[in-house]
Design a protein around this motif. Structure first.
Motif, short mmCIF file in Angstrom:
data_model
loop_
_atom_site.label_atom_id
_atom_site.label_comp_id
_atom_site.label_asym_id
_atom_site.label_seq_id
_atom_site.Cartn_x
_atom_site.Cartn_y
_atom_site.Cartn_z
N ILE A 55 -64.14 -98.17 -9.91
CA ILE A 55 -64.05 -96.74 -10.17
C ILE A 55 -63.13 -96.43 -11.35
CG2 ILE A 55 -64.46 -96.08 -7.77
CD1 ILE A 55 -61.39 -95.50 -7.58
N GLU A 56 -63.36 -95.25 -11.92
CA GLU A 56 -62.42 -94.64 -12.87
C GLU A 56 -61.48 -93.78 -12.03
OE1 GLU A 56 -60.46 -91.59 -14.73
OE2 GLU A 56 -62.27 -91.11 -13.58
N ASP A 57 -60.18 -93.95 -12.21
CA ASP A 57 -59.23 -93.22 -11.37
C ASP A 57 -57.92 -92.99 -12.10
OD1 ASP A 57 -58.62 -91.88 -9.05
OD2 ASP A 57 -57.77 -93.63 -8.06
N ALA A 58 -58.00 -92.52 -13.35
CA ALA A 58 -56.83 -92.38 -14.20
C ALA A 58 -55.79 -91.44 -13.60
CB ALA A 58 -57.25 -91.88 -15.58
N GLU A 59 -56.24 -90.30 -13.08
CA GLU A 59 -55.30 -89.29 -12.60
C GLU A 59 -54.47 -89.80 -11.42
OE1 GLU A 59 -55.30 -84.67 -10.95
OE2 GLU A 59 -57.11 -85.54 -11.79
N TYR A 60 -55.15 -90.43 -10.45
CA TYR A 60 -54.44 -90.89 -9.26
C TYR A 60 -53.57 -92.09 -9.58
CZ TYR A 60 -53.84 -90.48 -4.22
OH TYR A 60 -53.31 -90.24 -2.97
N LYS A 61 -54.07 -92.99 -10.43
CA LYS A 61 -53.25 -94.15 -10.79
C LYS A 61 -51.99 -93.71 -11.51
CE LYS A 61 -53.21 -98.66 -13.01
NZ LYS A 61 -53.82 -99.59 -13.97
N GLU A 62 -52.11 -92.72 -12.36
CA GLU A 62 -50.95 -92.18 -13.06
C GLU A 62 -49.92 -91.67 -12.06
OE1 GLU A 62 -48.56 -91.08 -16.28
OE2 GLU A 62 -50.45 -92.17 -16.35
N ASP A 63 -50.41 -91.00 -11.02
CA ASP A 63 -49.52 -90.42 -10.01
C ASP A 63 -48.91 -91.48 -9.11
OD1 ASP A 63 -48.47 -88.09 -8.48
OD2 ASP A 63 -49.74 -88.91 -6.91
N LYS A 64 -49.68 -92.52 -8.76
CA LYS A 64 -49.22 -93.51 -7.80
C LYS A 64 -48.47 -94.67 -8.44
CE LYS A 64 -50.89 -96.47 -4.02
NZ LYS A 64 -50.39 -97.79 -4.42
N ILE A 65 -48.91 -95.11 -9.62
CA ILE A 65 -48.37 -96.32 -10.23
C ILE A 65 -47.46 -96.01 -11.43
CG2 ILE A 65 -48.92 -98.55 -11.22
CD1 ILE A 65 -49.87 -98.22 -8.33
N SER A 97 -40.89 -93.53 -15.26
CA SER A 97 -39.83 -92.57 -15.55
C SER A 97 -39.68 -91.63 -14.36
CB SER A 97 -40.15 -91.77 -16.82
OG SER A 97 -39.14 -90.81 -17.08
N VAL A 98 -38.66 -91.85 -13.57
CA VAL A 98 -38.41 -91.05 -12.38
C VAL A 98 -37.18 -90.19 -12.64
CG1 VAL A 98 -37.99 -91.08 -9.90
CG2 VAL A 98 -39.40 -92.87 -10.95
N TYR A 99 -37.40 -88.92 -12.93
CA TYR A 99 -36.32 -88.01 -13.30
C TYR A 99 -35.47 -88.59 -14.42
CZ TYR A 99 -37.72 -85.71 -9.01
OH TYR A 99 -38.45 -85.09 -8.03
N GLY A 100 -36.17 -89.24 -15.37
CA GLY A 100 -35.50 -89.77 -16.55
C GLY A 100 -34.99 -91.19 -16.41
N PHE A 101 -35.22 -91.84 -15.25
CA PHE A 101 -34.74 -93.20 -15.03
C PHE A 101 -35.90 -94.17 -14.90
CE2 PHE A 101 -31.39 -90.43 -13.44
CZ PHE A 101 -30.28 -90.95 -14.08
N ASP A 102 -35.73 -95.39 -15.43
CA ASP A 102 -36.75 -96.43 -15.40
C ASP A 102 -36.72 -97.13 -14.05
OD1 ASP A 102 -38.39 -98.63 -15.69
OD2 ASP A 102 -37.68 -99.14 -17.69
N MET A 103 -37.74 -96.92 -13.26
CA MET A 103 -37.88 -97.59 -11.96
C MET A 103 -39.14 -98.45 -11.94
SD MET A 103 -36.67 -94.76 -9.15
CE MET A 103 -35.10 -93.91 -9.31
N GLN A 160 -44.62 -103.67 -6.61
CA GLN A 160 -44.79 -103.47 -5.17
C GLN A 160 -45.88 -102.43 -4.89
OE1 GLN A 160 -43.41 -105.08 -2.68
NE2 GLN A 160 -44.36 -103.84 -1.07
N ALA A 161 -45.88 -101.36 -5.68
CA ALA A 161 -46.89 -100.31 -5.50
C ALA A 161 -48.29 -100.84 -5.77
CB ALA A 161 -46.57 -99.13 -6.42
N MET A 162 -48.42 -101.69 -6.79
CA MET A 162 -49.72 -102.27 -7.12
C MET A 162 -50.23 -103.18 -6.01
SD MET A 162 -50.90 -101.35 -10.15
CE MET A 162 -52.02 -102.69 -10.45
#
Length: 306
Positions: free
Chosen positions: A138-148, A153-159, A165-167
């Motif tokens: 499948i094509e799933d750019a929007e959800y992958k962007e949100d999940k992976i 950049s989490v509130y400006g921090f590299d996590m 683990q998420a993958m």
């Protein structure tokens, strides 16, 4: 699960429309839950039904059976199939709703096979008796962007260290059929009446052909279930082109975004095996490669459902 109409109505129809399977027969319901399948079997004319449930729901099932005046036909036994003893030596029919996410995650198939080998008569019937696992992309750019990609950049921090683990954790969700980029391929069929526990570990090749020019962000697995011992073939699908069930679909995100053209093939193999410490969890190894006009990639990824 009772509100899963696809699941519950299919079982009800398979039982009611094939009463000849149950008439005056002894039935074993493996993992009975509320006892709904046992109630169906009793109404179809079963001589007796043994409903086995290991959770606290067994107490409610007993009350439900009594409330519906079927205590003389249905006996609820609380405990694991592997630990209990039936008051009889053999049963004519085994019925169970054993399937888990990705068919095999947190499933009860081992328990059904144990019950089959211990109690089912030689020419006995298991319902359902066939299960098939399928794969598509499948094509799933929007959800992958949100999940992976969120972790970059989490509130400006590299996590981004969390991305791995998420993958590795497959996502169970409903996939829009319009996201499907390739054909849908049968990976594996299991015959519950004949297979062994070892058959739940397997490696199968796949070739997925693109049906349009698009991107591929993930592979999606789903399963079909069939009642082949009925007068006419009955069953249901958990695929994205079918009515949604509580199993949804299982999404395996790829590390790379693949660019694929119509007619090009994404090929590889998928290996599946139960976790050695907890057989109800499963581990998946995915090898894939694409040698297309716009994208060349070859990679191995590992996933764990736990």
């Amino acid at each position: 699960m009772l509100k899963d109409v696809v699941r519950t109505k299919t079982y009800q129809n398979a039982i009611y429309q094939n009463a000849f399977i149950f008439k005056n027969k002894v039935v074993l319901d493996v993992g009975a839950g509320t006892g709904i399948l046992s109630l169906f079997c009793a109404k179809a004319g079963a001589k007796h039904v043994y409903a086995v449930e290991c959770s606290l729901m067994a107490d409610m099932a007993k009350e439900i059976v009594q409330t519906n005046g079927l205590s003389n036909v249905i006996t609820v036994l609380k405990g694991k199939i592997e630990d209990i003893e039936l008051p009889i030596d053999r049963v004519d029919v085994i019925i169970s709703e054993w399937m888990g996410y990705f068919l095999l995650f947190e499933n009860m198939l081992n328990t059904v096979l144990y019950a089959r080998d211990k109690w089912l008569i030689d020419d006995g019937i298991i319902l359902p008796d066939k299960a098939s696992l399928y794969l598509t992309a499948i094509e799933d750019a929007e959800y992958k962007e949100d999940k992976i990609e969120f972790w970059n950049s989490v509130y400006g921090f590299d996590m981004s260290c969390i991305k791995k683990q998420a993958m590795a954790e497959p996502l169970v969700d409903v996939v829009d059929q319009n996201q499907i980029v390739t054909n849908c391929l049968l990976l594996k069929t299991m015959d519950i009446s004949k297979m062994t526990a070892g058959d739940m570990s397997f490696t199968v090749p796949f070739k997925l052909m693109a049906e349009r020019n698009d991107f591929i962000h993930a592979l999606v697995a789903y399963f079909d279930v069939a009642f082949t011992r009925c007068h006419k073939l009955m069953g249901f699908s958990t695929g994205p082109r079918s009515k949604a069930t509580h199993w949804k679909q299982t999404v395996l995100y790829l590390e790379d975004v693949l660019t694929i053209c119509e007619g090009e093939v994404l090929s590889g193999s998928m290996s599946v095996e139960p976790n050695k410490k907890n057989p109800r969890d499963i581990e998946i190894m995915l090898r894939y490669s694409l040698n297309g006009k716009r994208c060349q990639i070859s990679r191995t990824q590992y996933y764990k459902m736990r």
